[in-house]
Design a protein around this motif. Sequence first.
Motif, short mmCIF file in Angstrom:
data_model
loop_
_atom_site.label_atom_id
_atom_site.label_comp_id
_atom_site.label_asym_id
_atom_site.label_seq_id
_atom_site.Cartn_x
_atom_site.Cartn_y
_atom_site.Cartn_z
N ASP A 43 29.37 3.50 80.57
CA ASP A 43 30.58 4.19 80.12
C ASP A 43 31.65 3.20 79.70
OD1 ASP A 43 29.49 6.74 80.66
OD2 ASP A 43 30.12 6.60 82.77
N GLY A 44 31.78 2.10 80.46
CA GLY A 44 32.79 1.10 80.15
C GLY A 44 32.24 -0.30 80.35
N LEU A 45 32.57 -1.21 79.44
CA LEU A 45 32.14 -2.60 79.53
C LEU A 45 33.35 -3.49 79.81
CD1 LEU A 45 29.93 -4.82 79.12
CD2 LEU A 45 30.65 -4.90 76.73
N VAL A 46 33.23 -4.35 80.82
CA VAL A 46 34.29 -5.30 81.14
C VAL A 46 33.81 -6.70 80.77
CG1 VAL A 46 35.65 -6.36 82.98
CG2 VAL A 46 35.28 -3.89 82.96
N VAL A 47 34.63 -7.41 80.01
CA VAL A 47 34.34 -8.79 79.60
C VAL A 47 35.36 -9.69 80.30
CG1 VAL A 47 34.14 -10.41 77.69
CG2 VAL A 47 33.48 -8.01 77.36
N PRO A 48 34.97 -10.34 81.41
CA PRO A 48 35.88 -11.27 82.09
C PRO A 48 35.87 -12.61 81.37
CG PRO A 48 33.80 -11.21 83.25
CD PRO A 48 33.66 -10.28 82.06
N GLY A 49 36.56 -13.59 81.93
CA GLY A 49 36.53 -14.92 81.32
C GLY A 49 37.54 -15.84 81.95
N VAL A 50 37.09 -17.04 82.31
CA VAL A 50 38.00 -18.09 82.78
C VAL A 50 37.57 -19.40 82.14
CG1 VAL A 50 38.49 -16.98 85.00
CG2 VAL A 50 36.56 -18.55 84.82
N GLY A 51 38.52 -20.33 82.02
CA GLY A 51 38.19 -21.65 81.48
C GLY A 51 38.58 -21.79 80.03
N ALA A 52 37.85 -22.62 79.31
CA ALA A 52 38.17 -22.95 77.93
C ALA A 52 37.63 -21.90 76.96
CB ALA A 52 37.59 -24.32 77.57
N PHE A 53 38.39 -21.65 75.91
CA PHE A 53 38.02 -20.66 74.90
C PHE A 53 36.64 -20.95 74.32
CE2 PHE A 53 37.80 -18.89 70.69
CZ PHE A 53 38.60 -17.76 70.67
N ALA A 54 36.42 -22.19 73.85
CA ALA A 54 35.16 -22.52 73.17
C ALA A 54 33.97 -22.37 74.10
CB ALA A 54 35.22 -23.94 72.61
N ALA A 55 34.10 -22.81 75.35
CA ALA A 55 33.00 -22.70 76.30
C ALA A 55 32.68 -21.26 76.61
CB ALA A 55 33.33 -23.47 77.57
N CYS A 56 33.71 -20.44 76.78
CA CYS A 56 33.49 -19.01 77.03
C CYS A 56 32.81 -18.35 75.84
CB CYS A 56 34.80 -18.32 77.35
SG CYS A 56 35.42 -18.63 79.01
N MET A 57 33.27 -18.69 74.66
CA MET A 57 32.69 -18.08 73.46
C MET A 57 31.21 -18.48 73.32
SD MET A 57 33.48 -15.94 71.17
CE MET A 57 32.45 -15.26 69.85
#
Length: 214
Positions: A43-57
Amino acid sequence: MSRPSVTVLDYGSGNLRSAQRALEHVGAQVTVTADRSAAAECDGLVVPGVGAFAACMEGFEQVGGPQIVGRRLAGGRPVLGICVGMQIMFARGVEFGVEADGCGEWPGAVTRLDAPVLPHMGWNTVQAPDGSVLFDGIGADERFYFVHSYAAQNWELGEDSSSPIAAAKLTWATHGSRFLAAVENGALSATQFHPEKSGDVGLALLANWCGGLS
């Protein structure tokens, strides 16, 4: 009432378990996984993220994140980005002079805050717009927990255009410079702060988001 199914996408970045616990606390049935089918069908998707933009991407691309998010949004299915999970929804990020591509769901760049002290770490108020779903019932003096040095500081299409993207509900905060603390744009919502670390007020925001899941 049935509990909404929520997938916290595991792509190697993010406070997965704290997000899971917070979402379960407000009544969601939560799965933490990199499985594409689960991410597409919930029903719902959560996209977390910590750290550097490029590494997360990079990690996000490895699990097919941009395609998953794109398909969900094409079908009007809710997605919530948190912290760097918000940042990678923009077209690009610039860190230490190096530019990396984001998902491009929103135009614009994530750049370093112009502030005397970085990272921006701790509690801060936000300025939510009228009609916000995420901040419904949450007082203007409430504080949310931030940990970041970079943010989207402009909404490139402006706030007066007839474009659906431009008509998004924008929430702002200030640390040295003004930046986007949250965006609500149809099925895609995101917060620069960590609702899962923001105590009762963060739980209220997650409950508001979960309330819109079918």
